[in-house]
Design a protein around this motif. Structure first.
Motif, short mmCIF file in Angstrom:
data_model
loop_
_atom_site.label_atom_id
_atom_site.label_comp_id
_atom_site.label_asym_id
_atom_site.label_seq_id
_atom_site.Cartn_x
_atom_site.Cartn_y
_atom_site.Cartn_z
N THR A 410 10.17 12.67 7.10
CA THR A 410 8.78 11.66 7.34
C THR A 410 7.54 12.65 6.90
N VAL A 411 7.62 13.68 7.26
CA VAL A 411 6.26 14.52 6.75
C VAL A 411 6.25 14.45 5.19
N LEU A 412 7.23 14.96 4.88
CA LEU A 412 7.51 14.93 3.22
C LEU A 412 7.23 13.87 2.68
N GLY A 413 7.70 12.63 3.25
CA GLY A 413 7.27 11.37 2.33
C GLY A 413 6.14 11.03 2.34
N LEU A 414 5.41 10.95 3.58
CA LEU A 414 3.99 10.86 3.79
C LEU A 414 3.15 11.53 2.85
N ARG A 415 3.34 12.96 2.93
CA ARG A 415 2.48 13.98 2.25
C ARG A 415 2.60 13.64 0.76
N GLY A 416 3.97 13.09 0.33
CA GLY A 416 4.16 12.75 -1.11
C GLY A 416 3.27 11.53 -1.67
N VAL A 417 2.66 10.84 -0.74
CA VAL A 417 2.01 9.42 -1.24
C VAL A 417 0.95 9.97 -2.29
N PRO A 418 0.74 9.40 -3.48
CA PRO A 418 -0.35 9.79 -4.53
C PRO A 418 -1.59 9.61 -3.60
N LEU A 435 -3.59 0.66 5.68
CA LEU A 435 -3.05 1.95 4.71
C LEU A 435 -1.93 2.59 5.38
N LEU A 436 -1.76 2.80 6.55
CA LEU A 436 -0.58 3.03 7.16
C LEU A 436 0.67 2.35 6.63
N THR A 437 0.82 0.87 7.16
CA THR A 437 1.57 0.12 7.11
C THR A 437 1.92 -0.56 5.86
N ARG A 438 1.05 -0.70 4.79
CA ARG A 438 1.13 -1.28 3.77
C ARG A 438 1.16 -0.36 2.57
N VAL A 439 0.59 0.89 2.58
CA VAL A 439 0.78 1.96 1.50
C VAL A 439 1.44 3.04 1.70
N ASP A 440 1.31 3.69 2.94
CA ASP A 440 1.77 5.14 3.31
C ASP A 440 3.42 4.83 3.46
N PRO A 442 5.68 2.17 3.05
CA PRO A 442 6.23 1.69 1.88
C PRO A 442 6.66 2.78 0.93
N LEU A 443 5.80 3.44 0.46
CA LEU A 443 5.77 4.57 -0.38
C LEU A 443 6.91 5.71 -0.10
N ALA A 444 6.71 6.09 1.17
CA ALA A 444 7.28 7.08 1.91
C ALA A 444 8.84 6.49 2.29
N GLY A 445 9.03 5.47 2.22
CA GLY A 445 10.31 4.59 2.54
C GLY A 445 11.58 5.59 2.46
N PRO A 446 11.64 5.77 0.99
CA PRO A 446 12.98 6.43 0.72
C PRO A 446 13.25 7.73 1.29
#
Length: 512
Positions: A410-418, A435-440, A442-446
């Motif tokens: 989870t930390v890796l995915g959220l820190r990888g959001v451009p 920002l958290l629910t619609r951007v961070d 979803p992009l960190a979802g995988p």
């Protein structure tokens, strides 16, 4: 009239080439600090070819690992140190060591037994016992054994010169190799230094002193230990006192006894919460008719991973049911589901909190490393002390082992959001929740889904271990198979665990 076309990059007489060559010579002189002309000539020779170019550095060959360490080439210094120490140990053993010490120790041990048997033989002869032949044969075999070992000791003593010669040959070869690759290795470090001036250069006195003392200490300690075994106890045994361990054991036991006595209410509350979730899941998986559970699992697999995977899931469930593993498999899934749900409910929010707080993550990261690297049988001890045996203790043990991947990923995915995407959303007026629910997320979802998947898989890996402290299910069958060497039962139950893992993996990951 013919014209010759020359590549501008190969030209050496242009102003740019001359300036570059001058700057390179100055950089080499700054980097090496000592004997710059020698290194300039050799670096130019090495740089002219993309392949390995052999040169000879007599100082590197003479001082070996000390030279490499002083130059900061520790990736070369340590392997060369190991080989040189091996060679020096062979030389010292061959010239000064007592090669037959181990053989004479065995002889002295046998001689004690021989004296006892001789006294028994004399007593038997004096009393006219019928065991005279037995003692005679025993004494004869012991005397023959001593004679053979003594001959072996003599042969070993005569091999000293050969062992020393082998060590000397190894030392000479490694010295030649050190001298040959030294300039090539230093030129590679020079290339790193050109792009990163923080790379250490030159020959600092402090580094020379440290390298020399370190190499000498390692070499002398190894030579003394192997050449004169059992003569220096400090080299053979770590200096300690049994009281240290006994006092530590007493302190740990006192601490846990105090924690259990003072935290009884807290542990009862945690056990009650685990029991609520576990009983609910057991009601769903175990008490519900099998056809309903199987249908829901196949439908869920079809919706997430497709028809083909749903068919395979049905086949796996049929295997589990036909071989009589259904109830135990559902008990395992309830236990696993409880541990996984709690790990995910705690892990994802914790990972979201840590993603933007590096200091806090730096604090809990060693704790998670401890949770993943500590053997399961070790942290089961305090878990049993706090929660007793049974399913709640098994859930806590499973959470400790399998709960960290979801936090890390989870930390890796959220820190990888451009950052550019986040800045664009902020520029359009997005608040923190949006920002958290619609951007961070979803992009960190995988990455988060991969963390959930790994948590579930690691939790399944604890099925057999958890059965040791009272957890029922498929792990109990595997444990019984191990105890009674029942190969068939163990293999079949193991495949049932495997199929449960594959079904859960497909449901979580979906189509790939």
């Amino acid at each position: 009239m013919t014209e010759t076309n020359q590549n501008p990059l190969d030209a050496t007489d242009t102003e740019a080439a001359i300036a570059y060559a001058k700057e390179r010579r100055e950089n080499i002189a700054t980097f090496v600090r000592t004997n710059p002309d020698y290194y300039i000539a050799n670096f130019d020779k090495i740089g002219a070819s993309s392949k390995f170019t052999a040169t000879f550095n007599r100082f590197a060959g003479l001082f070996g690992p000390v030279w490499y360490g002083a130059r900061g080439l520790w990736s070369w210094a340590l392997p060369f140190l190991i080989i040189e120490v091996l060679a020096l140990v062979q030389i010292s053993r061959g010239l000064f060591g007592d090669l037959a010490a181990e053989a004479f120790k065995r002889i002295s041990s046998i001689e004690g037994t021989l004296d006892l048997r001789r006294s028994q033989l004399a007593a038997a002869i004096e009393s006219g016992s019928d065991k005279i032949d037995v003692y005679t044969r025993t004494v004869k075999s012991l005397e023959d054994a001593i004679g053979g070992i003594r001959a072996e000791a003599v042969a070993l003593s005569e091999q000293g010169l050969l062992i020393a010669s082998i060590g000397l040959a190894i030392l000479i070869i490694v010295k030649i190799v050190q001298a040959t690759v030294a300039n090539w290795a230093l030129e590679a470090r020079f290339s790193e230094w050109l792009s990163d001036r923080t790379v250490r250069s030159g020959l600092p006195i402090s580094q020379i002193t440290f390298s020399a003392i370190f190499m000498a200490f390692i070499a002398v300690a190894a030579m003394l230990h192997y050449s004169f075994p059992d003569r220096f106890n400090l080299l053979s045994q770590f200096p300690t006192n049994p009281e240290y361990r006994l006092n530590s054991i007493a302190w740990v036991e006192t601490f846990f006894a105090s924690a259990v006595a003072n935290g009884d209410a807290l542990f009862d509350f945690i056990t009650y919460g685990i029991r609520l979730i576990l009983d609910a899941l057991e009601l769903v998986f175990v008490s519900t008719p099998w056809i309903v559970v199987a249908s829901l699992i196949v439908l869920l697999t079809w919706l997430t991973a497709g028809v083909r995977t749903a068919i395979w899931s049905g086949a796996f469930l049929a295997y589990i049911g036909l071989l009589g593993f259904w109830e135990k498999a559902m008990t395992t899934l309830a236990l696993l589901g409880t541990a996984a749900c709690l790990s995910i409910l705690i892990g994802i929010p914790l990972g979201m909190f840590c993603a933007r707080r590096k200091r806090f993550y730096a604090i809990i990261q060693p704790i998670m490393d401890f949770m993943q690297t500590m053997p399961a049988f070790v942290f089961m001890i305090p878990v049993i002390a706090f929660f007793g045996t049974g399913k709640p203790a098994a859930v806590v043990t499973t959470m400790i082992f399998g709960g960290t991947p979801v936090v890390r990923l989870t930390v890796l995915g959220l820190r990888g959001v451009p950052e550019s995407v986040r800045e664009a959303a902020i520029a359009f007026g997005a608040n923190k929740w949006y920002l958290l629910t619609r951007v961070d997320l979803p992009l960190a979802g995988p990455s988060i889904r991969a963390g959930i998947n790994q948590t579930i898989m690691l939790s399944l890996a604890m099925v057999v271990v958890a059965s040791l402290i009272g957890a029922k299910g498929l792990g109990e069958d595997v444990l019984e198979a191990l105890q009674y060497a029942n190969v068939g039962q163990g293999i079949l139950a193991g495949f049932a665990i495997l199929f449960c893992a594959m079904i859960l993996d497909r449901i979580v990951q979906g189509k790939r």
